[in-house]
Design an enzyme around this catalytic site. Structure first.
Site, PDB file in Angstrom:
ATOM      1  N   PRO A 224       0.793  -1.236   0.000  1.00 24.05           N
ATOM      2  CA  PRO A 224       0.000   0.000   0.000  1.00 24.05           C
ATOM      3  C   PRO A 224       0.825   1.286   0.000  1.00 24.05           C
ATOM      4  O   PRO A 224       1.916   1.331   0.552  1.00 24.05           O
ATOM      5  CB  PRO A 224      -0.802  -0.097   1.311  1.00 24.05           C
ATOM      6  N   GLU A 516       8.736  12.137  -3.216  1.00 26.15           N
ATOM      7  CA  GLU A 516       7.622  11.609  -4.033  1.00 26.15           C
ATOM      8  C   GLU A 516       7.613  12.155  -5.462  1.00 26.15           C
ATOM      9  O   GLU A 516       6.635  11.983  -6.195  1.00 26.15           O
ATOM     10  CB  GLU A 516       6.245  11.856  -3.379  1.00 26.15           C
ATOM     11  N   GLU A 540      11.759   6.260   6.140  1.00 26.08           N
ATOM     12  CA  GLU A 540      10.430   6.391   6.763  1.00 26.08           C
ATOM     13  C   GLU A 540       9.704   5.045   6.814  1.00 26.08           C
ATOM     14  O   GLU A 540       8.924   4.788   7.732  1.00 26.08           O
ATOM     15  CB  GLU A 540       9.592   7.436   6.029  1.00 26.08           C
TER      16      GLU A 540
HETATM   17  C1  NOJ Z   1       6.550  12.022   2.991  1.00 24.49           C
HETATM   18  C2  NOJ Z   1       8.007  12.315   3.061  1.00 24.49           C
HETATM   19  O1  NOJ Z   1       8.763  11.308   2.465  1.00 24.49           O
HETATM   20  C3  NOJ Z   1       8.372  12.505   4.510  1.00 24.49           C
HETATM   21  O2  NOJ Z   1       9.756  12.667   4.645  1.00 24.49           O
HETATM   22  C4  NOJ Z   1       7.621  13.685   5.048  1.00 24.49           C
HETATM   23  O3  NOJ Z   1       7.908  13.820   6.416  1.00 24.49           O
HETATM   24  C5  NOJ Z   1       6.122  13.489   4.882  1.00 24.49           C
HETATM   25  N1  NOJ Z   1       5.816  13.163   3.539  1.00 24.49           N
HETATM   26  C6  NOJ Z   1       5.337  14.741   5.256  1.00 24.49           C
HETATM   27  O4  NOJ Z   1       5.617  15.748   4.343  1.00 24.49           O
HETATM   28 CA    CA Z   2       7.916   9.457   0.933  1.00 28.60          CA
END
Ligand code: NOJ
Ligand code: CA
Length: 735
Positions: A224, A516, A540
């Protein structure tokens, strides 16, 4: 140019692949034009097939076939002549028809040339890069339509780049691409390191499998994501790393993706042939072109040693030289940030829990109650600034500083953020002044929530605000489905947006690190303020349930092929349950020594120490490596490498000349012998070795490490053990 005889191998393979006799003949056909690479490692053949006039190429490494005869070209939307209507012509064409632009060609002219130049990147894995290739430009005309299409090939000793070029021409002034039909006919059931083809995300863990297994493994590979559009059971993304049974390392990717949709690869079922698959726009069409124009380069890197693939600069070389006269404002960055605090689930980006929804400009934050878990508070940010200043970091990223985070994701909301209004507990002026008084800068954060229209609306004011307070870098993000709705993260429209954000930022001397966004294709050569990208599965995901240990041994072959990744390593507290008060029970699948090694193995001029300051304070001796390690290099030596298994890389810092080594392994423990031949002969160095303890293991004992010191010379070989999910990091001091 000389005529090449039909190779038996091509015929045999075509028969094995079950082709009919006509396509067997076409597949076996090799073309009359040949190009060899400067060192004669690679040979390209090209021609148009005798029966259909289809542009066709093949590639050989020595006497081994790499790409069997493969067709090239496009299908166009049927109304390419529409503009003639407005200019007094007729409108007989029909949008729903398909115009083939992959057959009926005759070759009008062929030009060959050679190029050899060495250039200096603003930042990089080494301080100078040689760009040496032989070129073949083939100019063709399509019978019947008169359309002109050229193909430019650049052949290096470590790979091939080619692109389609369309000269200015009245009969093909504008056209819409239905699909690009570039084939990559591989010679067998190679091992592939792949992630699912998707129009919106690359945040997948890798699968290592045979080509023939992709289809069966696809359902479990699609995990997901907040925005995802997988498109085929045999679709995969580039940069795709392959290994053949006889140990050739082949990589398929693209270079210089500008004003064109991102290319995926789709395996033609039952074959080993990939066909290009472009990301569509909201209406399903793919590329909107006006001649003169050209496509990005399609790249095929080929080496007989995995280490040479890591050393290949083909993708960068195929990009244009730096577009900026003044690059003095572009600097590599080592940073900490108010980030893991939220990503781990310990705290929040949002200021308040009062509001189920927020309307920007209408929500009364001043009278809202604070939720007590907001990360970007004056107090917390000051703590990070103090930590950064004490330990020599350049910047402090602060996320959740601006109004709007109460309902930022998942609602396809247009006006989420204005990128200029801080929450009441973030004093933008005072905090920037405080940081700068301590020799540190704050790093800006722009989460667009993929409302790209809204970001472009506010971008200029947002960049001006940054200049006003002295920010020189921004982490941007594109979480969720794109607005305008129906557009995809990797479509032509978005590809243009990402570059627009970078070039507009340059006008304000701002460096960009976009998360992204579309995966990089070497554009950082031309626009070196594109200092980083995420565009893959970063750290993350260790907090979203964990990543497989092999991920970091594959990313340098795949995602990093196009440019550096803001992977955000350096997690020391692996068990997130106690860290987050039970909010998140994920475990980081790595040892501390592995996390240290990533600062060397995962090249980036932008490196974060991602964990919380209080976690580093518990392991200051290990943290010393993160403090010491450089972020910009004059030389890189790829000592040991096997995708999916292990990597050992040595790098020499640009200014100090100091050497650092990083080694990592996958889910298996390994013993490695690391030769130190890169050190200056005749000198003695003190090596500080940060290694896994004998009982270390990513799953059961990730924090067990041993730091030792040893006197070494270039004649020594260090014998080192890596735990499962482990590694080692070494810094060298010349004595
Ligand atoms: C996804 C990003 O990869 C992450 O680093 C960030 O903290 C969050 N989005 C919120 O913007
Ligand atoms: Ca990300």
């Amino acid at each position: 140019m000389k005529r090449i005889p039909i190779t038996l191998l091509a015929i045999a393979t075509a028969i094995l692949m079950g082709c009919d006799s006509k396509s067997t003949r076409e597949a076996a056909w090799q073309g009359e034009h040949q190009l060899t690479s400067p060192g004669k490692t690679l040979t390209l053949q090209f021609g148009v097939t005798p029966e259909r006039g289809t542009p066709t190429y093949s590639l050989q490494f020595g006497d081994k076939a790499v790409i069997l005869p493969s067709a090239m070209g496009f299908e166009l939307r049927g109304d390419t002549q529409k503009k003639e209507f407005w200019n007094g012509g007729d409108i007989t064409s029909n949008a729903s028809e398909v115009l083939p632009l992959n057959s009926g060609f005759t070759i009008k002219e062929v030009k060959s040339s050679t190029f050899d130049d060495t250039w200096t990147p603003v930042w990089g894995e080494e301080s100078s890069i040689r760009n040496h290739y032989n070129e073949l430009l083939v100019c063709m005309e399509q019978e019947g339509t008169g359309y002109l299409m050229n193909i430019r090939f650049r052949l290096y000793d470590d790979g091939l780049g080619f692109r389609y070029e369309f000269p200015a021409q009245r009969s093909l002034a504008y056209f819409v691409i239905k699909e690009e039909r570039t084939e990559f006919a591989l010679t067998g059931d190679h091992t592939a390191f792949w992630i699912p083809g998707d129009y919106d995300t690359q945040e997948y863990d890798y699968v290592e499998s045979r080509l023939s297994e992709i289809e069966g493994l696809m359902p479990q590979a699609i995990t997901p994501n907040s925005s995802q559009t997988p498109f085929s059971m045999t679709g995969v993304q580039t940069s795709l790393q392959l290994r053949t049974a006889d140990s050739l390392y082949i990589n398929l990717h693209e270079a210089a993706l500008v004003d064109y949709p991102c290319m995926h690869l789709e395996l033609r079922p039952g074959t080993y042939t990939f066909v290009s698959h472009l990301t569509p726009d909201a209406t399903g069409w793919k590329g909107y072109m006006q001649t003169p124009c050209y496509t990005p380069w399609r790249t095929i890197q080929v080496t007989d040693d995995a280490r040479k693939l890591l050393a290949s600069r083909l993708v960068l070389n195929l990009n244009e030289p730096c577009a900026y006269d003044d690059v003095s404002w572009i600097k590599p960055v080592k940073y900490v940030g108010v980030w893991w605090y939220m990503i781990s689930g310990k705290g929040t980006w949002a200021y308040t829990d009062d509001y189920p929804t927020v309307k920007l400009g209408q929500t009364d934050y001043a009278n809202a109650s604070r939720n007590g878990r907001h990360g970007a508070t004056n107090e917390n940010v000051r703590r990070y600034i103090d930590f950064a200043a004490e330990h020599g970091f350049d910047q402090v990223l602060v996320e959740g500083w601006n109004e709007g985070w109460e309902d930022w994701a998942g609602n396809s909301k247009d006006y989420v953020f204005d990128f200029v209004t801080p929450y009441p507990d973030f004093d933008i002026k005072a905090l920037n002044a405080y940081a700068q008084s301590k020799g540190v800068r704050l790093m800006m954060h722009h989460e667009t929530s993929s409302s790209v229209r809204n970001y472009e609306r506010h971008m200029h004011k947002a960049y001006e605000l940054m200049e006003q307070y002295g920010y020189n870098s921004v982490k941007s993000g594109y979480v969720g489905d794109i607005i305008p709705r129906g557009e995809y993260h990797y479509g032509q429209w978005m590809v243009n947006h990402y570059l627009y954000a970078v070039t507009e930022a340059a006008k304000h001397h701002i460096m960009v690190n976009a998360h992204e966004a579309v995966r990089p294709t070497g554009l950082c050569r031309t626009y070196p303020n594109l200092i980083g990208n995420e565009s893959a599965r970063g750290t993350e995901y260790q907090s979203f349930g964990g990543s497989k240990p092999h991920l970091v041994t594959i990313l340098p072959f795949t995602r990093l092929n196009g440019g550096p990744m803001d992977y955000t390593p350096g997690i020391f507290e692996m068990d997130l349950g106690p860290v987050t008060g039970g909010n998140n029970n994920s475990k980081v699948n790595a040892t501390i020594a592995n996390q240290l090694a990533l600062y060397v193995t995962m090249y980036s001029p932008l490196q974060m120490a991602a964990d919380l300051p209080e976690h580093y304070e518990k392991f200051m001796d290990a943290f010393q490596f993160i403090k010491d390690v450089a972020v910009d290099w004059q030389r890189s030596e790829y000592l040991l490498a096997e995708p999916g298994d292990y990597l050992v890389i040595a790098r020499q810092a640009k200014e100090s000349g100091q050497w650092f080594v990083g080694g990592i392994t996958d889910e298996h423990k390994r013993h490695v012998d690391v030769p130190l031949h890169f050190l200056e002969a005749g000198r003695t160095y003190e090596a500080t070795i940060y290694a896994d303890a004998p009982d270390a293991d990513y799953a059961t004992n990730p924090q067990a490490y041993v730091i030792s010191k040893k006197q070494v010379t270039s004649a020594d070989v260090l014998s080192l053990d890596m735990a499962r999910g482990g590694g080692f990091a070494i810094s060298f001091e010349q004595l």
